[in-house]
Design a protein around this motif. Structure first.
Motif, PDB file in Angstrom:
ATOM      1  N   UNK A  34       0.807  -1.199  -0.014  1.00 50.41           N
ATOM      2  CA  UNK A  34      -0.067  -0.172   0.020  1.00 50.41           C
ATOM      3  C   UNK A  34       0.882   1.262  -0.057  1.00 50.41           C
ATOM      4  N   UNK A  35       0.315   2.313  -0.522  1.00 52.69           N
ATOM      5  CA  UNK A  35       1.071   3.402  -0.709  1.00 52.69           C
ATOM      6  C   UNK A  35       0.178   4.587  -0.907  1.00 52.69           C
ATOM      7  N   UNK A  36       0.448   5.965  -0.760  1.00 50.95           N
ATOM      8  CA  UNK A  36      -0.096   7.127  -1.010  1.00 50.95           C
ATOM      9  C   UNK A  36       0.874   8.032  -1.802  1.00 50.95           C
ATOM     10  N   UNK A  37       0.159   8.884  -2.545  1.00 49.73           N
ATOM     11  CA  UNK A  37       0.921   9.880  -3.283  1.00 49.73           C
ATOM     12  C   UNK A  37      -0.096  11.368  -3.068  1.00 49.73           C
ATOM     13  N   UNK A  38       0.942  12.299  -2.994  1.00 49.21           N
ATOM     14  CA  UNK A  38       0.187  13.821  -3.151  1.00 49.21           C
ATOM     15  C   UNK A  38       1.047  14.213  -4.068  1.00 49.21           C
ATOM     16  N   UNK A  39       0.149  14.608  -5.174  1.00 49.41           N
ATOM     17  CA  UNK A  39       0.835  15.372  -6.387  1.00 49.41           C
ATOM     18  C   UNK A  39       0.710  16.991  -6.213  1.00 49.41           C
ATOM     19  N   UNK A  40       1.741  17.713  -6.710  1.00 46.90           N
ATOM     20  CA  UNK A  40       1.590  19.148  -6.872  1.00 46.90           C
ATOM     21  C   UNK A  40       0.248  19.558  -7.370  1.00 46.90           C
ATOM     22  N   UNK A  41      -0.208  20.770  -6.971  1.00 44.10           N
ATOM     23  CA  UNK A  41      -1.303  21.494  -7.670  1.00 44.10           C
ATOM     24  C   UNK A  41      -1.126  21.692  -9.039  1.00 44.10           C
ATOM     25  N   UNK A  42      -1.911  21.305  -9.914  1.00 40.88           N
ATOM     26  CA  UNK A  42      -1.950  21.475 -11.413  1.00 40.88           C
ATOM     27  C   UNK A  42      -0.986  20.602 -11.966  1.00 40.88           C
ATOM     28  N   UNK A  43      -0.990  19.411 -11.503  1.00 37.62           N
ATOM     29  CA  UNK A  43      -0.055  18.206 -11.899  1.00 37.62           C
ATOM     30  C   UNK A  43      -0.432  18.019 -13.256  1.00 37.62           C
ATOM     31  N   UNK A  44       0.828  17.750 -13.935  1.00 40.56           N
ATOM     32  CA  UNK A  44       1.038  17.479 -15.509  1.00 40.56           C
ATOM     33  C   UNK A  44       1.738  16.254 -15.766  1.00 40.56           C
ATOM     34  N   UNK A  45       0.718  15.172 -15.829  1.00 41.20           N
ATOM     35  CA  UNK A  45       1.850  13.871 -15.988  1.00 41.20           C
ATOM     36  C   UNK A  45       2.894  13.738 -17.093  1.00 41.20           C
TER      37      UNK A  45
END
Length: 123
Positions: A34-45
């Motif tokens: 199990x893991x979690x991720x917090x992406x930056x605002x306005x994340x662009x893959x």
């Protein structure tokens, strides 16, 4: 019960918190973690981001929970607002998955746990 991902806690509304994404992945030997991720605002893959890997795993330590984690959560949110992707994984032997998940690292911590942490951060 109010979800923090909804930003419905009045005192936190002005901070525009990024959602916590809960994910699962398999290690090279088939173990599901199990893991979690917090992406930056306005994340662009399509873009690359610096990453902060939060490591607090070990025997019986669990960090991947759908619960308030206090000032650590707010610090992770601050770093996400500054453009970092934040990632955490529950290593082998962490709590919440039962005795069979915890037992394999007993007296064998370095050989079993450390490679998991490295694999998780390399995707």
């Amino acid at each position: 019960m109010v979800s923090l991902n909804d930003n419905k806690v009045a005192e936190l509304a002005d901070y525009h918190l990024s959602p916590v994404e809960f994910i699962k992945f398999r290690t090279h030997d088939g173990m599901e973690l199990n893991a979690w991720m917090i992406k930056p605002a306005n994340f662009d893959p399509a873009k690359k981001y610096p990453a902060l890997v939060y490591t607090y795993g070990g025997p019986h330590a669990q960090v991947v929970t759908n619960a308030w984690s206090g000032s650590t959560f707010l610090w992770h949110q601050l770093m996400a607002q500054k453009g970092f992707a934040i990632f955490a994984v529950d290593n082998r032997g962490s709590a919440g998955r039962g005795h069979l998940f915890e037992e394999p690292i007993h007296f064998d911590l370095g050989r079993r746990k450390c490679p998991t942490s490295g694999m998780a951060s390399h995707g």
